[in-house]
Design a protein around this motif. Structure first.
Motif, mmCIF file in Angstrom:
data_model
loop_
_atom_site.group_PDB
_atom_site.id
_atom_site.type_symbol
_atom_site.label_atom_id
_atom_site.label_comp_id
_atom_site.label_asym_id
_atom_site.label_seq_id
_atom_site.Cartn_x
_atom_site.Cartn_y
_atom_site.Cartn_z
ATOM 1 N N ARG A 178 0.822 -1.216 0.000
ATOM 2 C CA ARG A 178 0.000 0.000 0.000
ATOM 3 C C ARG A 178 0.853 1.261 0.000
ATOM 4 N N VAL A 179 1.911 1.288 0.833
ATOM 5 C CA VAL A 179 2.684 2.523 0.984
ATOM 6 C C VAL A 179 3.738 2.688 -0.110
ATOM 7 N N LEU A 180 4.075 1.609 -0.828
ATOM 8 C CA LEU A 180 5.054 1.716 -1.909
ATOM 9 C C LEU A 180 4.420 2.285 -3.170
ATOM 10 N N ARG A 181 5.187 3.110 -3.856
ATOM 11 C CA ARG A 181 4.768 3.565 -5.169
ATOM 12 C C ARG A 181 4.891 2.409 -6.155
ATOM 13 N N PRO A 182 4.061 2.370 -7.205
ATOM 14 C CA PRO A 182 4.200 1.296 -8.201
ATOM 15 C C PRO A 182 5.634 1.218 -8.713
ATOM 16 N N GLY A 183 6.178 0.005 -8.710
ATOM 17 C CA GLY A 183 7.572 -0.187 -9.088
ATOM 18 C C GLY A 183 8.542 0.006 -7.940
ATOM 19 N N GLY A 184 8.031 0.357 -6.754
ATOM 20 C CA GLY A 184 8.886 0.557 -5.586
ATOM 21 C C GLY A 184 9.453 -0.759 -5.069
ATOM 22 N N HIS A 185 10.423 -0.646 -4.189
ATOM 23 C CA HIS A 185 11.177 -1.809 -3.736
ATOM 24 C C HIS A 185 10.998 -2.047 -2.234
ATOM 25 N N LEU A 186 10.992 -3.313 -1.869
ATOM 26 C CA LEU A 186 10.928 -3.744 -0.472
ATOM 27 C C LEU A 186 12.104 -4.672 -0.194
ATOM 28 N N VAL A 187 12.847 -4.368 0.857
ATOM 29 C CA VAL A 187 13.954 -5.221 1.286
ATOM 30 C C VAL A 187 13.659 -5.677 2.710
ATOM 31 N N VAL A 188 13.605 -6.975 2.908
ATOM 32 C CA VAL A 188 13.272 -7.567 4.209
ATOM 33 C C VAL A 188 14.408 -8.461 4.659
ATOM 34 N N SER A 189 14.858 -8.279 5.889
ATOM 35 C CA SER A 189 15.738 -9.274 6.510
ATOM 36 C C SER A 189 15.014 -9.812 7.726
ATOM 37 N N ASP A 190 15.172 -11.088 7.986
ATOM 38 C CA ASP A 190 14.502 -11.684 9.141
ATOM 39 C C ASP A 190 15.323 -12.863 9.638
ATOM 40 N N VAL A 191 14.990 -13.320 10.825
ATOM 41 C CA VAL A 191 15.643 -14.507 11.372
ATOM 42 C C VAL A 191 15.188 -15.709 10.550
#
Length: 294
Positions: A178-191
């Motif tokens: 929802r909060v990302l603009r179209p084409g935006g990127h998400l980087v997730v690190s997790d255990v």
């Protein structure tokens, strides 16, 4: 309350090592050494009565207790920074969200890369530290399931070591989309889920000095992927960094350390089995929001 016993941990590590040997990852000498070590552990009187009751804390209470020491050198050897930094370095600067920003670890690096940073966290105590650390950032109290950020408001979202505390990944991935603009990127690190299964859960002491653990959930690798795809997030990269090699860690002491606060020090008692049972420490994803999600 949870009940933790050092023998439960140690015998579990031995069991994983033996299972790996059973399918060909260890020879006869290795198996016999593990079985002999199990017998010694069961005969160890110091271990026999060492179990403790442990409180499970929610993230608000837990990070309030942890805020003052979260960035201490013993806690800050985060293994995700190199990979996350490499991904972010390949993206243009813009408006970046540090979701579950804590004390601003990634907010600071994002600001240093030219991004205008918004940090969101449920812990006001952690945000106080982040504001001092990154004075140019904008920090807001909020929840991952209801981010206080406008629709299409950011070009990049980074979320580090937080989703393990979320029971259901779907609503959170939906919020990122929802909060990302179209084409935006998400980087997730997790255990990594295998690390969670081996007891890699944040440990601390509560206000009364008693051992406590942050509430954590074991998400399978596919759980992240299914939740992301349902939200219109397309995977671009996945990494599974391991912990430092044995030669890069301090030499085992062979004694029972402060395991009720730092359970992984128990590995010092069974270093060969711990090395054989090792799993990836982290799971790191790079997603991009589908353009048609506009």
């Amino acid at each position: 309350m949870m009940y933790e016993h050092p023998l439960a941990y140690l015998l579990g590590i031995e069991g994983i090592a033996l299972l790996r040997a059973f399918v060909g990852e260890g020879d006869r000498d290795f198996v016999e050494a593990r079985l002999a070590e199990v017998r010694r552990l069961l005969e160890n009187e110091e271990l026999a009565g060492a179990g403790v009751e442990v409180r499970r804390l929610d993230t608000v209470e837990g990070y309030r207790a942890w805020a003052g020491t979260y960035d201490d050198p013993g806690n800050a050897a985060f293994a995700d920074e190199a990979v996350v930094g490499e991904i972010v370095d390949g993206l243009p600067a813009g408006v970046a969200l540090d979701a579950a920003c804590g004390t601003g670890r990634f907010a600071r690096s994002l600001a240093g890369r030219g991004h205008r940073v918004i940090g969101v966290d449920s812990s006001a105590a952690m945000l106080d530290v982040a504001r001092e650390r990154v004075p140019e950032g904008e920090f807001r109290v909020g929840d991952l399931r209801a981010l206080p950020v406008a629709d299409d408001g950011v070009d990049l979202a980074v979320c580090a070591l937080a989703l393990t505390h979320v029971r259901d990944l779907g609503p959170v991935m939906g919020e990122f989309a929802r909060v990302l603009r179209p084409g935006g990127h998400l980087v997730v690190s997790d255990v990594h889920p295998e690390a969670v299964a081996r007891g890699s859960i944040p440990s601390l002491r509560d206000a009364g000095g008693r051992p406590a653990r942050l509430a954590s959930h074991r998400h399978l690798v596919g759980d992240y992927l299914r939740a992301a795809l349902a939200a219109g997030l397309r995977p671009l990269r996945c990494e599974e960094p391991r912990r430092a090699a044995a030669g890069e860690r301090p030499a085992p002491t062979g004694t029972l350390g402060p395991w009720d606060l730092w359970p992984w020090c128990l590995n010092d008692l069974v270093p060969e089995a711990a090395e054989a049972a090792a799993a990836p420490a982290l799971l790191i994803w790079h997603f991009q929001l589908d353009l048609k999600s506009a």
